[in-house]
Design a protein around this motif. Structure first.
Motif, mmCIF file in Angstrom:
data_model
loop_
_atom_site.group_PDB
_atom_site.id
_atom_site.type_symbol
_atom_site.label_atom_id
_atom_site.label_comp_id
_atom_site.label_asym_id
_atom_site.label_seq_id
_atom_site.Cartn_x
_atom_site.Cartn_y
_atom_site.Cartn_z
ATOM 1 N N LYS A 39 0.837 -1.186 -0.064
ATOM 2 C CA LYS A 39 -0.167 0.012 0.024
ATOM 3 C C LYS A 39 0.840 1.361 -0.133
ATOM 4 O O LYS A 39 0.641 2.254 -0.599
ATOM 5 N N ALA A 40 1.848 1.278 0.905
ATOM 6 C CA ALA A 40 2.871 2.355 0.906
ATOM 7 C C ALA A 40 3.581 2.592 -0.562
ATOM 8 O O ALA A 40 3.631 3.705 -0.895
ATOM 9 N N ALA A 41 3.947 1.410 -1.047
ATOM 10 C CA ALA A 41 4.388 1.748 -2.433
ATOM 11 C C ALA A 41 3.678 2.095 -3.490
ATOM 12 O O ALA A 41 4.178 3.075 -4.086
ATOM 13 N N ILE A 42 2.307 1.913 -3.252
ATOM 14 C CA ILE A 42 1.438 2.485 -4.549
ATOM 15 C C ILE A 42 1.344 3.918 -4.284
ATOM 16 O O ILE A 42 1.152 4.691 -5.059
ATOM 17 N N ILE A 43 1.119 4.099 -2.986
ATOM 18 C CA ILE A 43 1.066 5.558 -2.608
ATOM 19 C C ILE A 43 2.331 6.335 -3.010
ATOM 20 O O ILE A 43 2.056 7.695 -3.708
ATOM 21 N N ASN A 44 3.402 5.776 -2.939
ATOM 22 C CA ASN A 44 4.691 6.617 -3.278
ATOM 23 C C ASN A 44 5.030 6.833 -4.642
ATOM 24 O O ASN A 44 5.520 7.391 -5.034
ATOM 25 N N LEU A 45 3.981 5.750 -5.681
ATOM 26 C CA LEU A 45 4.311 6.056 -6.809
ATOM 27 C C LEU A 45 3.571 7.336 -7.465
ATOM 28 O O LEU A 45 3.993 7.835 -8.260
ATOM 29 N N ALA A 46 2.761 7.921 -6.543
ATOM 30 C CA ALA A 46 2.207 9.523 -6.924
ATOM 31 C C ALA A 46 3.331 10.465 -6.876
ATOM 32 O O ALA A 46 3.131 11.425 -7.884
ATOM 33 N N GLU A 47 4.042 10.253 -6.365
ATOM 34 C CA GLU A 47 5.181 11.184 -6.120
ATOM 35 C C GLU A 47 6.488 10.770 -7.149
ATOM 36 O O GLU A 47 7.289 11.943 -7.885
ATOM 37 N N ASP A 48 6.816 9.784 -7.219
ATOM 38 C CA ASP A 48 7.640 9.105 -8.185
ATOM 39 C C ASP A 48 7.286 7.877 -8.826
ATOM 40 O O ASP A 48 7.499 6.885 -8.530
ATOM 41 N N PRO A 49 6.835 8.193 -10.224
ATOM 42 C CA PRO A 49 6.240 7.008 -10.790
ATOM 43 C C PRO A 49 7.273 6.106 -11.369
ATOM 44 O O PRO A 49 6.925 4.891 -11.766
ATOM 45 N N ARG A 50 8.353 6.537 -11.498
ATOM 46 C CA ARG A 50 9.593 5.574 -11.871
ATOM 47 C C ARG A 50 10.786 5.647 -10.773
ATOM 48 O O ARG A 50 11.809 6.071 -10.930
ATOM 49 N N PRO A 51 10.358 4.779 -9.621
ATOM 50 C CA PRO A 51 11.321 4.933 -8.617
ATOM 51 C C PRO A 51 12.429 3.797 -9.009
ATOM 52 O O PRO A 51 12.504 3.098 -9.754
ATOM 53 N N VAL A 52 13.617 4.058 -8.017
ATOM 54 C CA VAL A 52 14.589 3.202 -8.213
ATOM 55 C C VAL A 52 14.422 1.707 -8.021
ATOM 56 O O VAL A 52 13.550 1.538 -7.110
ATOM 57 N N GLY A 53 14.808 0.999 -9.124
ATOM 58 C CA GLY A 53 14.348 -0.457 -8.701
ATOM 59 C C GLY A 53 13.328 -0.899 -9.739
ATOM 60 O O GLY A 53 12.936 -2.006 -9.877
ATOM 61 N N CYS A 54 12.301 0.192 -10.117
ATOM 62 C CA CYS A 54 11.231 -0.052 -10.954
ATOM 63 C C CYS A 54 11.991 -0.683 -12.539
ATOM 64 O O CYS A 54 13.133 -0.299 -12.844
ATOM 65 N N LYS A 55 11.207 -1.293 -13.081
ATOM 66 C CA LYS A 55 11.592 -2.067 -14.377
ATOM 67 C C LYS A 55 10.534 -1.985 -15.438
ATOM 68 O O LYS A 55 9.343 -2.101 -15.224
ATOM 69 N N LYS A 56 11.023 -1.518 -16.614
ATOM 70 C CA LYS A 56 10.086 -1.578 -17.875
ATOM 71 C C LYS A 56 9.667 -3.054 -18.261
ATOM 72 O O LYS A 56 10.891 -3.690 -18.353
ATOM 73 N N LEU A 57 8.829 -3.083 -18.292
ATOM 74 C CA LEU A 57 8.230 -4.594 -19.045
ATOM 75 C C LEU A 57 8.572 -4.708 -20.211
ATOM 76 O O LEU A 57 8.208 -3.979 -21.083
ATOM 77 N N LYS A 58 8.957 -6.048 -20.678
ATOM 78 C CA LYS A 58 9.049 -6.388 -21.814
ATOM 79 C C LYS A 58 7.886 -7.237 -22.280
ATOM 80 O O LYS A 58 7.307 -8.221 -21.782
ATOM 81 N N GLY A 59 7.504 -7.363 -23.721
ATOM 82 C CA GLY A 59 6.320 -7.849 -24.213
ATOM 83 C C GLY A 59 4.864 -7.231 -23.964
ATOM 84 O O GLY A 59 4.134 -7.851 -24.352
ATOM 85 N N ARG A 60 4.789 -6.379 -22.991
ATOM 86 C CA ARG A 60 3.866 -5.649 -22.621
ATOM 87 C C ARG A 60 4.100 -4.006 -22.094
ATOM 88 O O ARG A 60 5.067 -4.035 -21.679
ATOM 89 N N SER A 61 3.138 -3.379 -22.177
ATOM 90 C CA SER A 61 3.328 -1.982 -21.643
ATOM 91 C C SER A 61 3.155 -1.777 -20.222
ATOM 92 O O SER A 61 2.741 -2.736 -19.635
#
Length: 84
Positions: free
Chosen positions: A27-49
């Motif tokens: 829940k905290a990670a989802i809320i933090n996405l509002a301020e930083d949508p691409r945080p350290v450690g996030c990865k762009k998915l391959k094969g889908r958006s």
């Protein structure tokens, strides 16, 4: 500049089934996405958006819509089940 967060029904149902303390961390990670949508450690998915972010053994799959400042949580679940 803060993003709005939208959670699909399927992802919300999956979140409700998760026990503590993982529930609070996710829940905290989802809320933090509002301020930083691409945080350290996030990865762009391959094969889908979209992107994924790790929270312990769980994964949050989400899409970022920069033009309308919206983050949509598409799916979340345990790492062994999420990519199927």
């Amino acid at each position: 500049m803060s993003y709005q967060i939208s959670i699909r029904k399927k992802a919300l149902e999956a979140l409700e089934k998760i026990d503590e303390p993982s529930y609070t961390k996710i829940k905290a990670a989802i809320i933090n996405l509002a301020e930083d949508p691409r945080p350290v450690g996030c990865k762009k998915l391959k094969g889908r958006s979209g992107y994924r972010v790790r929270v312990g053994d769980y994964r949050i799959i989400y899409e970022v819509m920069d033009k309308v400042l919206l983050i949509e949580v598409v799916q979340l679940g345990h790492r062994k089940d999420i990519y199927q």
